[in-house]
Design an enzyme around this catalytic site. Structure first.
Site, short mmCIF file in Angstrom:
data_model
loop_
_atom_site.label_atom_id
_atom_site.label_comp_id
_atom_site.label_asym_id
_atom_site.label_seq_id
_atom_site.Cartn_x
_atom_site.Cartn_y
_atom_site.Cartn_z
N TYR A 45 -10.58 -2.94 -1.49
CA TYR A 45 -10.01 -1.66 -1.92
C TYR A 45 -10.04 -0.65 -0.77
O TYR A 45 -9.03 0.00 -0.47
CB TYR A 45 -10.84 -1.17 -3.10
CG TYR A 45 -10.53 0.21 -3.62
CD1 TYR A 45 -9.47 0.41 -4.50
CD2 TYR A 45 -11.31 1.31 -3.27
CE1 TYR A 45 -9.20 1.66 -5.01
CE2 TYR A 45 -11.05 2.56 -3.77
CZ TYR A 45 -10.00 2.73 -4.64
OH TYR A 45 -9.74 3.99 -5.15
N SER A 90 -8.44 7.47 -1.19
CA SER A 90 -9.80 7.50 -1.77
C SER A 90 -10.74 7.98 -0.68
O SER A 90 -10.45 7.80 0.51
CB SER A 90 -10.19 6.09 -2.20
OG SER A 90 -11.60 6.02 -2.40
P1 NAD Z 1 -6.71 3.99 -13.85
O1 NAD Z 1 -7.02 2.55 -13.94
O2 NAD Z 1 -7.03 4.89 -14.97
O3 NAD Z 1 -5.17 4.21 -13.47
C1 NAD Z 1 -4.46 3.37 -12.61
C2 NAD Z 1 -3.08 3.16 -13.20
O4 NAD Z 1 -2.32 2.37 -12.27
C3 NAD Z 1 -3.12 2.38 -14.52
O5 NAD Z 1 -2.42 3.10 -15.52
C4 NAD Z 1 -2.45 1.06 -14.18
O6 NAD Z 1 -1.73 0.49 -15.26
C5 NAD Z 1 -1.54 1.47 -13.03
N1 NAD Z 1 -1.15 0.31 -12.22
C6 NAD Z 1 -1.94 -0.72 -11.79
N2 NAD Z 1 -1.20 -1.61 -11.11
C7 NAD Z 1 0.08 -1.13 -11.09
C8 NAD Z 1 1.30 -1.60 -10.53
N3 NAD Z 1 1.37 -2.76 -9.87
N4 NAD Z 1 2.42 -0.86 -10.72
C9 NAD Z 1 2.38 0.30 -11.41
N5 NAD Z 1 1.25 0.80 -11.96
C10 NAD Z 1 0.12 0.09 -11.80
O7 NAD Z 1 -7.47 4.46 -12.53
P2 NAD Z 1 -7.58 5.88 -11.80
O8 NAD Z 1 -9.00 6.04 -11.47
O9 NAD Z 1 -6.85 6.94 -12.51
O10 NAD Z 1 -6.85 5.52 -10.44
C11 NAD Z 1 -5.69 6.17 -9.99
C12 NAD Z 1 -5.67 6.12 -8.48
O11 NAD Z 1 -6.79 6.87 -7.98
C13 NAD Z 1 -5.81 4.73 -7.88
O12 NAD Z 1 -4.97 4.61 -6.76
C14 NAD Z 1 -7.26 4.68 -7.46
O13 NAD Z 1 -7.47 3.79 -6.40
C15 NAD Z 1 -7.48 6.11 -7.03
N6 NAD Z 1 -8.87 6.57 -6.97
C16 NAD Z 1 -9.62 6.62 -8.10
C17 NAD Z 1 -10.94 7.08 -8.02
C18 NAD Z 1 -11.83 7.18 -9.21
O14 NAD Z 1 -13.04 7.42 -9.02
N7 NAD Z 1 -11.35 7.01 -10.41
C19 NAD Z 1 -11.47 7.47 -6.78
C20 NAD Z 1 -10.65 7.39 -5.65
C21 NAD Z 1 -9.34 6.95 -5.76
#
Ligand code: NAD
Length: 248
Positions: free
Chosen positions: A155, A142
């Protein structure tokens, strides 16, 4: 970019993981999509969308923090497609609170999924890629790993840790043909961020060079490139995909 390649995406039921799985399939890869058992329906929907677009895709339920399930996930890819060419380790969670208000339970839960989970998935992927003679791993960190991140301290700590794992792994396994990189997204429109108010989203976008919230497909384009041979001289990178937010 990925014809005849096979790999996996964790956290593929929604958001960035789903977009990445679809993009990798569009680049002709065979993709095993994985998520928690509780997200089975949504993740199977990702697999169906890939199949509708003509690609092979399979769903495997697993918790990234469970070591045996990670071993089983890698074994499934190899049993089905013969090898593991790439992996996008993307599953993550992000509780919101100031540090003084963060419970130890929330902190531990975040470390368990984001940091222990990334360590475990990589561990079993390395063992397979060493047998295969190489591969490409992309971790989702991130842009909260590139500076302080108010209200998401637990986080941010785990996402800094993901960069530690990424750069160390790049150095440890580069000679064996395994590249390891991380994407560092800014604010991307997914279920993780839709709870942010319009006001907060505008505040976050204000210092960015490109003043919009990102789409999961913005991250997917970077991930597909990092998984492909097009990035063959890139390893150990923490690539911001954040509209220039950390550049300013
Ligand atoms: P999201 O909540 O849509 O997707 C996250 C997915 O991870 C979900 O489908 C959830 O069921 C799965 N998950 C959670 N715990 C788990 C586990 N123990 N085992 C397997 N799967 C698991 O969120 P997103 O925004 O698509 O996030 C995806 C990644 O991107 C994450 O690592 C998040 O930290 C990172 N991220 C997101 C953003 C943002 O702005 N959305 C920014 C920076 C980083």
């Amino acid at each position: 970019m990925l014809r005849d390649k096979a790999g996996l995406v964790t956290g593929a039921a929604s958001g960035i993981g789903r977009a990445c799985a679809l993009r990798l399939a569009t680049e002709d890869a065979a993709v095993v999509v994985s998520d928690l058992e509780s997200a089975r329906d949504r993740c199977q929907q990702t697999a169906r969308e890939i199949a509708q677009a003509g690609g092979p895709a399979e769903f495997v339920a697993c918790d990234v923090a469970d070591e045996q399930e990670q071993q089983d996930l890698v074994d499934h890819v190899v049993r089905t497609y013969g090898r593991l060419d790439f992996a996008h380790n993307n599953a993550g969670i992000g509780p919101h609170a100031l540090l003084a208000d963060t419970s130890a339970e929330d902190f531990d839960r975040t470390v368990r999924v984001n940091l222990r989970g990334t360590f475990l998935v990589m561990k079993h992927q390395f063992r397979q890629m060493l047998r295969d003679g190489g591969g490409s791993i992309v971790n989702t960190s991130s842009n909260a790993c590139l500076r302080g991140a108010p209200q998401i301290g637990a986080y941010a700590a785990t996402k800094h840790g993901v960069i530690g794992l990424t750069s160390t792994a790049a150095v440890e396994y580069g000679e064996q043909g395994i590249r390891v990189n991380a994407v560092c997204p800014g604010v991307i429109r997914t279920p993780l961020t839709t709870r942010l108010s319009e006001e907060r989203q505008a505040e976050i976008c204000a210092p960015q060079a490109i003043k919009r919230v990102g789409e999961p497909t913005d991250v997917a384009a970077a991930v597909a490139w990092l998984c492909s041979a097009g990035s063959s001289f890139v390893t150990g990178a923490a690539m911001p995909v954040d509209a220039g937010s950390v550049a300013g």
